[in-house]
Write a protein that holds these residues in place. Structure first.
Motif, PDB file in Angstrom:
ATOM      1  N   GLU A 262       0.846  -1.295  -0.067  1.00  0.00           N
ATOM      2  CA  GLU A 262      -0.076   0.077  -0.079  1.00  0.00           C
ATOM      3  C   GLU A 262       0.840   1.238  -0.051  1.00  0.00           C
ATOM      4  O   GLU A 262       0.487   2.220  -0.791  1.00  0.00           O
ATOM      5  N   ARG A 263       1.801   1.205   0.735  1.00  0.00           N
ATOM      6  CA  ARG A 263       3.015   2.514   0.985  1.00  0.00           C
ATOM      7  C   ARG A 263       3.383   2.708  -0.382  1.00  0.00           C
ATOM      8  O   ARG A 263       3.722   3.668  -0.989  1.00  0.00           O
ATOM      9  N   PHE A 264       3.859   1.522  -1.150  1.00  0.00           N
ATOM     10  CA  PHE A 264       4.605   1.686  -2.303  1.00  0.00           C
ATOM     11  C   PHE A 264       3.758   2.293  -3.393  1.00  0.00           C
ATOM     12  O   PHE A 264       4.121   3.235  -4.214  1.00  0.00           O
ATOM     13  N   VAL A 265       2.580   1.624  -3.617  1.00  0.00           N
ATOM     14  CA  VAL A 265       1.609   2.235  -4.616  1.00  0.00           C
ATOM     15  C   VAL A 265       1.106   3.557  -4.369  1.00  0.00           C
ATOM     16  O   VAL A 265       1.155   4.244  -5.483  1.00  0.00           O
ATOM     17  N   SER A 266       1.059   4.041  -3.167  1.00  0.00           N
ATOM     18  CA  SER A 266       0.755   5.295  -2.872  1.00  0.00           C
ATOM     19  C   SER A 266       1.828   6.284  -3.494  1.00  0.00           C
ATOM     20  O   SER A 266       1.579   7.347  -4.034  1.00  0.00           O
ATOM     21  N   TRP A 267       3.207   5.964  -3.198  1.00  0.00           N
ATOM     22  CA  TRP A 267       4.106   6.574  -3.719  1.00  0.00           C
ATOM     23  C   TRP A 267       4.382   6.674  -4.885  1.00  0.00           C
ATOM     24  O   TRP A 267       4.539   7.607  -5.707  1.00  0.00           O
ATOM     25  N   TYR A 268       4.056   5.408  -5.509  1.00  0.00           N
ATOM     26  CA  TYR A 268       4.427   5.349  -7.223  1.00  0.00           C
ATOM     27  C   TYR A 268       3.246   6.240  -7.771  1.00  0.00           C
ATOM     28  O   TYR A 268       3.733   7.029  -8.714  1.00  0.00           O
ATOM     29  N   ARG A 269       1.971   6.201  -7.426  1.00  0.00           N
ATOM     30  CA  ARG A 269       0.722   7.012  -8.018  1.00  0.00           C
ATOM     31  C   ARG A 269       1.382   8.342  -7.923  1.00  0.00           C
ATOM     32  O   ARG A 269       1.186   9.259  -8.818  1.00  0.00           O
ATOM     33  N   GLN A 270       1.796   8.959  -6.692  1.00  0.00           N
ATOM     34  CA  GLN A 270       2.177  10.435  -6.505  1.00  0.00           C
ATOM     35  C   GLN A 270       3.153  10.682  -7.102  1.00  0.00           C
ATOM     36  O   GLN A 270       3.237  11.778  -7.928  1.00  0.00           O
ATOM     37  N   PHE A 271       4.314   9.943  -7.287  1.00  0.00           N
ATOM     38  CA  PHE A 271       5.548  10.339  -8.111  1.00  0.00           C
ATOM     39  C   PHE A 271       5.459  10.413  -9.643  1.00  0.00           C
ATOM     40  O   PHE A 271       5.925  11.068 -10.124  1.00  0.00           O
ATOM     41  N   TYR A 272       4.835   9.292 -10.020  1.00  0.00           N
ATOM     42  CA  TYR A 272       4.557   9.345 -11.598  1.00  0.00           C
ATOM     43  C   TYR A 272       3.089   9.714 -11.904  1.00  0.00           C
ATOM     44  O   TYR A 272       2.960  10.085 -13.349  1.00  0.00           O
ATOM     45  N   GLY A 273       2.328  10.403 -11.218  1.00  0.00           N
ATOM     46  CA  GLY A 273       1.117  11.121 -11.510  1.00  0.00           C
ATOM     47  C   GLY A 273       0.209  10.337 -12.046  1.00  0.00           C
ATOM     48  O   GLY A 273      -0.373  10.534 -13.198  1.00  0.00           O
ATOM     49  N   VAL A 274      -0.055   8.872 -11.798  1.00  0.00           N
ATOM     50  CA  VAL A 274      -1.003   7.930 -12.262  1.00  0.00           C
ATOM     51  C   VAL A 274      -2.072   7.569 -11.500  1.00  0.00           C
ATOM     52  O   VAL A 274      -1.844   7.574 -10.137  1.00  0.00           O
TER      53      VAL A 274
END
Length: 338
Positions: free
Chosen positions: A326-338
């Motif tokens: 969950e923490r990774f996916v949250s970071w990924y969405r924010q960092f890559y804007g998806v």
């Protein structure tokens, strides 16, 4: 403390530097910023370190650990008390394509680190080994007392070599060294070549994911914060000779010298397909799965016994797979804007 961190722009290096800065240490980070994966991700990590909490105590130098002259100058001009060596050429599969990179970074580079520590009275060297050293061993969970004489990749062989090289320096020069065998690290700011990053990216993009060994892998996925906690706890507790060690019945995990190795994992392996289903649930999309055979150099299962590390420094992993993803996916969405 004044700490040198090699591989500071890497996944684990970034998180470790943040931790050390947060507790008040002086940190000099080095990294060669190679293009094994997206350099922009490495630069973004560095920007966080250079602008975040404790940034006034952080300094970065672009430097390759395999550059002997540059490493000699670094140690000569630095005033390090302790060293965490994370810089390495990573990846099991890539070692089949570009073996020279592993000898240069993982063998020559480690030699340069050892020489720097030897000549400048470093109090403690902590370095990254890998669960890959267990190779063909099928006894689970993996224990530091197990035989590690049958590596299955050049990457694994270089990591075992690091442990042997460290022992030599601990024995000859009384340099305290601790090797940490990392088990499948994941989390925010992770490497793009690792499973969680690849799976999340492709699932969000509607592209298929490659799943090797027909999905029958089991891995001891270990969240990056738990890894960093283990690194720091061992860094603060310098290796010492084992008074109980005997040459007639040698313990492979300790020594008469100030040398030791520990597993650093979660201790609860997870089925790869369970891992993928968890990603699907958190992302909110189903994966298109491309099942493939086992790849050369891979092992079907990893599982860490962390009893020795718990006994030595009271290490205990706290982050479960669902929370970590969950923490990774949250970071990924924010960092890559998806």
């Amino acid at each position: 403390m004044n700490v040198l961190v090699t591989g500071a722009a890497g996944f684990i290096g970034y998180h470790l530097c943040r931790y050390l800065l947060a507790r008040g240490d002086q940190v000099l980070g080095i990294d060669n910023l190679n293009d094994y994966y997206d350099v922009n991700l490495k630069l973004a990590r560095l920007k966080e370190l250079e602008e975040g909490a404790g940034c006034e105590r952080f300094r970065f130098i672009k430097l390759d650990v395999s550059d002997k002259a540059a490493m000699e100058q670094l140690f000569r001009e630095g005033d390090f008390q302790r060293v965490v060596h994370l810089a390495a050429q990573a990846g099991v599969r890539y070692s089949l394509e570009n073996p020279d990179a592993y000898i240069s970074a993982n063998i020559v580079g480690f030699m340069n680190v050892l020489e720097g520590c030897r000549h400048h009275s470093i109090e403690h060297l902590v370095y990254a080994s890998s669960s890959s050293v267990y190779g063909a061993n099928e006894t689970l969970p993996f224990s530091e007392r197990d035989n590690v004489d049958h590596p299955l990749s050049l990457y694994a062989a270089t990591k075992k070599s690091n442990e042997l090289m460290a022992h030599t320096y601990s024995s000859l020069y009384r340099l305290p060294t601790t090797g940490l065998r990392f088990f499948t690290v994941y989390g925010p700011w992770g490497r793009p070549d690792m499973a969680l990053f690849l799976f999340t990216r492709n699932i969000l993009a509607g592209e298929p994911i490659d799943v090797f060994n027909q999905g029958n892998h089991r891995r001891d996925f270990t969240y990056v914060d738990d890894i960093v906690e283990g690194v720091v706890r061992t860094l603060d507790d310098a290796a010492a000779p084992d008074a109980k060690w005997s040459g007639s019945d040698p313990d492979p995990s300790t020594s008469f010298a100030p040398w030791r190795v520990f597993n650093l994992g979660h201790g609860e392996p997870v089925e790869l397909m369970t891992y993928i289903r968890t990603i699907e649930r958190i992302v909110g999309r189903k994966a298109k799965i491309n099942l493939l055979p086992m790849q050369p150099g891979d092992v079907p299962e990893t599982a860490a016994s962390v009893k020795a590390l718990e006994a030595a420094v009271h290490y205990r992993p706290e982050t479960g797979v669902e929370e970590g993803i969950e923490r990774f996916v949250s970071w990924y969405r924010q960092f890559y804007g998806v």
